[in-house]
Design a protein around this motif. Structure first.
Motif, PDB file in Angstrom:
ATOM      1  N   THR A 127       0.850  -1.185   0.000  1.00 44.92           N
ATOM      2  CA  THR A 127       0.000   0.000   0.000  1.00 44.92           C
ATOM      3  C   THR A 127       0.892   1.243   0.000  1.00 44.92           C
ATOM      4  N   PRO A 128       0.343   2.397  -0.358  1.00 48.17           N
ATOM      5  CA  PRO A 128       1.137   3.638  -0.261  1.00 48.17           C
ATOM      6  C   PRO A 128       1.624   3.879   1.167  1.00 48.17           C
ATOM      7  N   GLU A 129       0.796   3.537   2.147  1.00 46.12           N
ATOM      8  CA  GLU A 129       1.181   3.729   3.547  1.00 46.12           C
ATOM      9  C   GLU A 129       2.350   2.826   3.931  1.00 46.12           C
ATOM     10  N   ALA A 130       2.349   1.588   3.431  1.00 42.96           N
ATOM     11  CA  ALA A 130       3.462   0.672   3.708  1.00 42.96           C
ATOM     12  C   ALA A 130       4.743   1.190   3.066  1.00 42.96           C
ATOM     13  N   ARG A 131       4.623   1.740   1.885  1.00 40.96           N
ATOM     14  CA  ARG A 131       5.796   2.308   1.201  1.00 40.96           C
ATOM     15  C   ARG A 131       6.345   3.478   2.026  1.00 40.96           C
ATOM     16  N   CYS A 132       5.456   4.316   2.558  1.00 44.13           N
ATOM     17  CA  CYS A 132       5.886   5.439   3.401  1.00 44.13           C
ATOM     18  C   CYS A 132       6.537   4.938   4.688  1.00 44.13           C
ATOM     19  N   SER A 133       5.962   3.915   5.298  1.00 44.19           N
ATOM     20  CA  SER A 133       6.506   3.357   6.527  1.00 44.19           C
ATOM     21  C   SER A 133       7.870   2.714   6.287  1.00 44.19           C
ATOM     22  N   ARG A 134       7.981   1.998   5.202  1.00 44.54           N
ATOM     23  CA  ARG A 134       9.264   1.351   4.879  1.00 44.54           C
ATOM     24  C   ARG A 134      10.338   2.395   4.596  1.00 44.54           C
ATOM     25  N   ASP A 135       9.984   3.436   3.848  1.00 39.51           N
ATOM     26  CA  ASP A 135      10.942   4.517   3.627  1.00 39.51           C
ATOM     27  C   ASP A 135      11.343   5.159   4.952  1.00 39.51           C
ATOM     28  N   ALA A 136      10.377   5.345   5.832  1.00 42.57           N
ATOM     29  CA  ALA A 136      10.666   5.934   7.138  1.00 42.57           C
ATOM     30  C   ALA A 136      11.633   5.055   7.931  1.00 42.57           C
ATOM     31  N   ASP A 137      11.466   3.755   7.847  1.00 41.61           N
ATOM     32  CA  ASP A 137      12.355   2.811   8.526  1.00 41.61           C
ATOM     33  C   ASP A 137      13.789   2.995   8.034  1.00 41.61           C
ATOM     34  N   LYS A 138      13.958   3.105   6.726  1.00 41.19           N
ATOM     35  CA  LYS A 138      15.288   3.279   6.133  1.00 41.19           C
ATOM     36  C   LYS A 138      15.850   4.662   6.457  1.00 41.19           C
ATOM     37  N   LEU A 139      15.004   5.670   6.353  1.00 44.63           N
ATOM     38  CA  LEU A 139      15.455   7.035   6.646  1.00 44.63           C
ATOM     39  C   LEU A 139      15.848   7.213   8.106  1.00 44.63           C
ATOM     40  N   GLU A 140      15.100   6.572   9.001  1.00 43.38           N
ATOM     41  CA  GLU A 140      15.431   6.707  10.422  1.00 43.38           C
ATOM     42  C   GLU A 140      16.820   6.153  10.682  1.00 43.38           C
ATOM     43  N   LEU A 141      17.162   5.049  10.052  1.00 43.40           N
ATOM     44  CA  LEU A 141      18.502   4.495  10.224  1.00 43.40           C
ATOM     45  C   LEU A 141      19.546   5.462   9.681  1.00 43.40           C
ATOM     46  N   ARG A 146      23.740   9.514  10.824  1.00 45.51           N
ATOM     47  CA  ARG A 146      24.269  10.885  10.743  1.00 45.51           C
ATOM     48  C   ARG A 146      24.483  11.457  12.150  1.00 45.51           C
ATOM     49  N   GLU A 147      23.580  11.142  13.080  1.00 47.23           N
ATOM     50  CA  GLU A 147      23.741  11.630  14.449  1.00 47.23           C
ATOM     51  C   GLU A 147      24.946  10.979  15.116  1.00 47.23           C
ATOM     52  N   TYR A 148      25.116   9.680  14.916  1.00 43.11           N
ATOM     53  CA  TYR A 148      26.298   9.008  15.477  1.00 43.11           C
ATOM     54  C   TYR A 148      27.572   9.559  14.838  1.00 43.11           C
ATOM     55  N   GLN A 149      27.518   9.818  13.549  1.00 49.22           N
ATOM     56  CA  GLN A 149      28.661  10.381  12.830  1.00 49.22           C
ATOM     57  C   GLN A 149      29.033  11.744  13.429  1.00 49.22           C
ATOM     58  N   ALA A 150      28.038  12.572  13.685  1.00 45.79           N
ATOM     59  CA  ALA A 150      28.276  13.894  14.274  1.00 45.79           C
ATOM     60  C   ALA A 150      28.838  13.783  15.688  1.00 45.79           C
ATOM     61  N   ALA A 151      28.559  12.670  16.359  1.00 52.16           N
ATOM     62  CA  ALA A 151      29.077  12.441  17.710  1.00 52.16           C
ATOM     63  C   ALA A 151      30.485  11.847  17.695  1.00 52.16           C
ATOM     64  N   GLY A 152      31.038  11.667  16.499  1.00 52.05           N
ATOM     65  CA  GLY A 152      32.414  11.210  16.385  1.00 52.05           C
ATOM     66  C   GLY A 152      32.597   9.734  16.096  1.00 52.05           C
ATOM     67  N   ILE A 153      31.548   9.017  15.848  1.00 52.84           N
ATOM     68  CA  ILE A 153      31.676   7.594  15.512  1.00 52.84           C
ATOM     69  C   ILE A 153      31.907   7.513  14.009  1.00 52.84           C
ATOM     70  N   SER A 154      33.029   6.956  13.627  1.00 52.81           N
ATOM     71  CA  SER A 154      33.480   7.071  12.236  1.00 52.81           C
ATOM     72  C   SER A 154      32.935   6.029  11.267  1.00 52.81           C
ATOM     73  N   LYS A 155      32.480   4.917  11.724  1.00 54.01           N
ATOM     74  CA  LYS A 155      32.100   3.828  10.818  1.00 54.01           C
ATOM     75  C   LYS A 155      30.632   3.895  10.395  1.00 54.01           C
ATOM     76  N   MET A 156      30.177   5.049   9.965  1.00 52.69           N
ATOM     77  CA  MET A 156      28.765   5.236   9.638  1.00 52.69           C
ATOM     78  C   MET A 156      28.481   5.274   8.141  1.00 52.69           C
ATOM     79  N   GLU A 157      29.499   5.488   7.336  1.00 48.86           N
ATOM     80  CA  GLU A 157      29.280   5.669   5.900  1.00 48.86           C
ATOM     81  C   GLU A 157      28.599   4.463   5.258  1.00 48.86           C
ATOM     82  N   ARG A 158      28.956   3.284   5.688  1.00 50.63           N
ATOM     83  CA  ARG A 158      28.343   2.060   5.140  1.00 50.63           C
ATOM     84  C   ARG A 158      26.828   2.037   5.386  1.00 50.63           C
ATOM     85  N   PHE A 159      26.417   2.414   6.592  1.00 52.32           N
ATOM     86  CA  PHE A 159      24.992   2.457   6.919  1.00 52.32           C
ATOM     87  C   PHE A 159      24.281   3.502   6.052  1.00 52.32           C
TER      88      PHE A 159
END
Length: 194
Positions: A127-141, A146-159
């Motif tokens: 459904t369109p809602e499932a597509r939005c939820s799935r995108d949100a799941d990926k975007l939240e990660l 990005r927040e961990y990266q800003a806190a100095g954790i360097s191994k974030m580029e892969r994620f």
């Protein structure tokens, strides 16, 4: 047991997500990673925002995001590397069915349907809602990385790179571009410029 008793038992089970760390972050050196519940909360907020912009039902999309990881109370948060070694893959829908079997029938049906609908976004049957939820799941990660990266954790580029290819809605892609461009601290640094 009364219906209220069974619902409270389910609420206690879901409460486990408040203590369950997101395991993938441990591989990247995050010593105290976010919990599954913290992730699910922001997935719900993102799913709501994406759905509003996409013309989908924001309440439904947010609810899908909120419930999408409920099966992890029983499965745990298995990182990608761990999933490669599992012989038996129990689908989240089956876990949810088990989790809600003692709930009042209407509530059980709703929870099962939410998990199934979110999971269907992996396939073409969504459904369109499932597509939005799935995108949100990926975007939240991606946002969390990005927040961990800003806190100095360097191994974030892969994620970050892995999630970029997973976002499919126009709104999700626009949010992703903004998240990659805007520093995680921008929202509160702006107060100092007033």
């Amino acid at each position: 047991m009364s219906d209220a008793d069974r619902i409270v038992e389910f609420v206690y089970e879901v409460g486990q997500l408040k203590r369950l760390p997101r395991a993938g972050w441990l591989f990247a050196g995050v010593q105290h990673p976010e919990t599954v519940a913290a992730h699910s909360f922001r997935v719900g907020v993102l799913a709501f925002a994406i759905a509003v912009q996409e013309g989908a039902n924001p309440d439904r999309a947010a609810t899908l995001g909120l419930f999408h990881d409920v099966p992890e109370t029983r499965l745990g948060d298995i990182p990608y590397v761990g999933k490669l070694y599992l012989d038996v893959k129990v689908p989240p829908e089956a876990v949810a069915r088990d989790q809600v079997q003692h709930l009042p029938a209407p509530l059980a049906a709703h929870v099962e349907a939410l998990v199934a609908e979110h999971e269907a976004a992996k396939d073409l049957d969504h459904t369109p809602e499932a597509r939005c939820s799935r995108d949100a799941d990926k975007l939240e990660l991606l946002v969390q990385a990005r927040e961990y990266q800003a806190a100095g954790i360097s191994k974030m580029e892969r994620f970050i790179q892995t999630m970029q290819a997973s976002v499919v809605t126009d709104t999700g892609r626009a949010l992703m571009d903004s998240a990659l461009r805007i520093a995680p601290t921008e929202w509160w640094e702006a107060f100092g410029r007033r």
